[in-house]
Design an enzyme around this catalytic site. Sequence first.
Site, mmCIF file in Angstrom:
data_model
loop_
_atom_site.group_PDB
_atom_site.id
_atom_site.type_symbol
_atom_site.label_atom_id
_atom_site.label_comp_id
_atom_site.label_asym_id
_atom_site.label_seq_id
_atom_site.Cartn_x
_atom_site.Cartn_y
_atom_site.Cartn_z
ATOM 1 N N CYS A 182 0.808 -1.221 0.000
ATOM 2 C CA CYS A 182 0.000 0.000 0.000
ATOM 3 C C CYS A 182 0.842 1.273 0.000
ATOM 4 C CB CYS A 182 -0.924 -0.012 1.209
ATOM 5 S SG CYS A 182 -1.536 -1.659 1.591
ATOM 6 N N HIS A 322 -2.966 8.058 5.739
ATOM 7 C CA HIS A 322 -3.125 6.733 5.143
ATOM 8 C C HIS A 322 -4.536 6.259 5.471
ATOM 9 C CE1 HIS A 322 -1.900 3.029 3.345
ATOM 10 N NE2 HIS A 322 -2.018 2.331 4.450
ATOM 11 N N GLU A 333 -1.512 5.372 13.352
ATOM 12 C CA GLU A 333 -1.185 6.564 12.571
ATOM 13 C C GLU A 333 -1.446 7.826 13.392
ATOM 14 O OE1 GLU A 333 -3.148 6.926 8.774
ATOM 15 O OE2 GLU A 333 -1.808 8.539 8.142
ATOM 16 N N LYS A 354 -9.595 7.643 1.705
ATOM 17 C CA LYS A 354 -10.108 6.263 1.619
ATOM 18 C C LYS A 354 -11.539 6.165 2.126
ATOM 19 C CE LYS A 354 -5.609 3.932 1.787
ATOM 20 N NZ LYS A 354 -4.693 5.036 2.137
ATOM 21 N N HIS A 359 -9.614 1.714 -0.759
ATOM 22 C CA HIS A 359 -8.161 1.582 -0.711
ATOM 23 C C HIS A 359 -7.655 1.076 -2.058
ATOM 24 C CE1 HIS A 359 -4.157 0.866 0.473
ATOM 25 N NE2 HIS A 359 -4.346 0.408 1.694
ATOM 26 N N PHE A 418 1.616 -3.021 3.933
ATOM 27 C CA PHE A 418 1.630 -4.330 4.580
ATOM 28 C C PHE A 418 3.052 -4.872 4.550
ATOM 29 C CE2 PHE A 418 -2.925 -5.777 4.260
ATOM 30 C CZ PHE A 418 -2.983 -6.304 5.521
#
Lengths: 432, 430
Positions: A182, A322, A333, A354, A359, A418
């Site tokens: 990502c 994110h 985050e 998002k 995503h 990830f």
Amino acid sequence: MTRRRVVITGMGAITPLGHNVHDLYQNQIEGKSGVGPITHFDSSRFPTTFAAEVKNFDLAQYIRNAECWKHAGLNTRFALVAAQQALADAGVLEPSAAVDRTRFGVYLGSGEGSHNFRHLIESIAAGCVDQGNRVDYVAYFRRGLTTFVGEGEYQLEPHTTAGYLAATYELLGPNYSCLTACAASSQAIGEATEMIRHGDADLMLSGGAHSMIHPFGLTGFNLLTALSTRNDAPQKASRPFDKTRDGFVLGEGAGMIVLEELEHARRRKAPIYAEITGYGTTADAYRVTDTPPDGRGAIICIRQALKDARLKPDDIGYINAHGTSTQVNDRTETYAIKQALGEYAYQVPISSSKSMLGHLIAAAGVVELITSVMALRRGVLPPTINYEFPDPDCDLDYIPNQAREKRIQHFLSNSFGFGGQNVTLIVSRFAE
Amino acid sequence: MTSPVPDRRTVVTGLGVCSPIGSELTAFWEALRAGRSGIRRISLMDVSPLPCQIAGEITDFDPRKTLDKKQQRSLRMMARTVQLGVVTAAKAVENARFDRNRLDPERFGVVFGAGMISTELEDLSRASALAASEKSELDLRIWGEAGLREIPPLWMLKYLPNMPACHVSIFQDARGPNNSITVSEAASLLAIGEAHRTIARGLADVMLAGGADSKLDPLAFIRHTLFQKLSTRNDAPEKACRPFDRHRDGLVLGEGGGVLVLEDYEHAQARGATIYAEVVGFAAGFDAAKDGSGLARTIQRALAEAQIGPEQIDHINAHGLSSPEDDIREARAIATVFGNLPVPVWAAKSYFGNAGASGSSLELIGSILALRHGELPVTLNYETPDPACPIAVHANEKRPTTQPYVLKLAFSDLGQCGALVLRIERGANQ
């Protein structure tokens, strides 16, 4: 050596909220959701049955010889159009444009294509012995030889998208593609910026394209329990920083930008949208399945980007998070932003694209960056939609549900992959 | 135009290999020296229905020999490619002899070449048996419900292309920049280039660069069979990979790992590291016309950055795929740059085939060892020159190395290409 300045001179996007940059931004300002039931395949019995698909996309509307791309995956199809838009926007689409194409490269953070799921599963089934406790490879190979299509299999290879863009649009400089989950397209933009700063190229087409809305992707992410399963209210499912968030929503699409050395852009009187001023990149080096609870990788990453941009925390007017809408990401985050920005974290407006786009995996970072560049230029920040129930662990200003007017000089964009790759980019209003 | 001269110098201070001809540096070098091929009939699986049944296969790969007990627990989450990556990286780190207490994890990164990692069929077979059969088509409704229950929950994480670099970062506590470059067979060379730039620009002091890859599983192997021209010389596997030879009939798939420890020169000096080589030139480009002209331009840029002339090159470490078209393209590029100068061209794939995303780093290590030992191994199977490849393939007998520089080339079928120039220090200690 003094480094060169890098500006954005073109942008293009194919997304669940529109097939161009204007629609992408305008729909987010209006707080629209791009999420709906999955139409690409029958997902009715999967734990998750919805996603943010790109709607009504017909390659032939945009490019000549669309039939040449009949074996290409959605990732490459989206990329071809987004790249064409970005190059045209920058005035460098035609090979006759006065630029040295050998100094014009490509750096994508782009996804792989997808297997023909039916062919693969039926071939494995043909080899299954004892209810699949064992696989007879000979039977599997025999079946595979009759069903797999070579041209289609080739299109899965992750280097093809960047290669096709270079060949189609005659971009003969360095050609890179990376896949760091990502974080990929943000990392690509950061590395492309480095290349121009230090003289490896004068222009770079950068960004990414990805679709994982296919049985493989849904299987994998559902098994990881990373996806929202709010099947009764898909448009409410992506709710970053909201207490009742239950996972992310798969999206798909492409975003492309033209990065250009400042003097080069000036000489040819190109439109200058903004300047890339900061890039940070780190690894968590913790676990494949988790982020470290102390957020160490993300914190250092944000600090690196600030240092690289020679900015202080309170110079940042907006953060595009994110913000995946998973419990862990949004908490970590938030914590990382507080650690990196200190008290100022409570004053800076933050939102997650998002919540509306889902995503886009490898393509997420670039599409979010493009959204934020538009916000910087228009002076209206996009909201985080579906924000209803405050989470005590997520107590910052997430621009809940309504776009906000604010003139900003610099924004910061986070992308975390990830496996632990972190990328932070800082983009600034262009000033002499 | 600003010339891309880096501020800091990058040196190579550690090497690690896993390959069909040996997974220790000594064994790897001895096989090259002895001209011993690692290409054989595939033993990992029964490929009898397929036209190509040979590959560069590592027959004795055992990650447990290299990894400690705690690390071994992660192995079940790793596809073979990922296992090759963590093992090769561990070997390279050991070879570099770091004092781990003095290595700053935040200044220590990883850039690997990477590609598609195919699912093991066994992870999906029980679900497949439920959702499809010999007589019935796939039913996604069964798959999505009962099928999913038969698949390991962490299934996807075994196969993401960034997993080799991720697991390496975890095992080695490398918290600096971490990237996975997916440019097919040029991937690990472009990864080395990026890692070099990262150090030169001051963003890290130590980088693990290279890659790992295996195509020897039932899904990758059939896929490549269907879209690449593979040699079908099944009756003489060790003769199958014959770069630039007139009778080459296709490439040979393989597997391996090749990892270099790249380090800032002053950092290396301060800790008294053995310096194998210095990265002195790098360029990446695109060969759009597929006629070698883009590769030639890329070579010229790398040589210009290295500030050396063609006569200072000891040998060219070729991409040398052994494919009918690609070898012509590469030979044209070399001929364009070097003209009539007979710079020896060495093709290491003739020993172990095409190790995919790990190929160019593994091949490059061959050249480093050659210059360290002062002798260049031969290119295997170069018997009949191909007039379409007018270059000086080094083939007949070992030759003493005479110059300190090596030029390494790599490219993808679509045209992504890279050229790297190393200056290599002589000295046999490893």
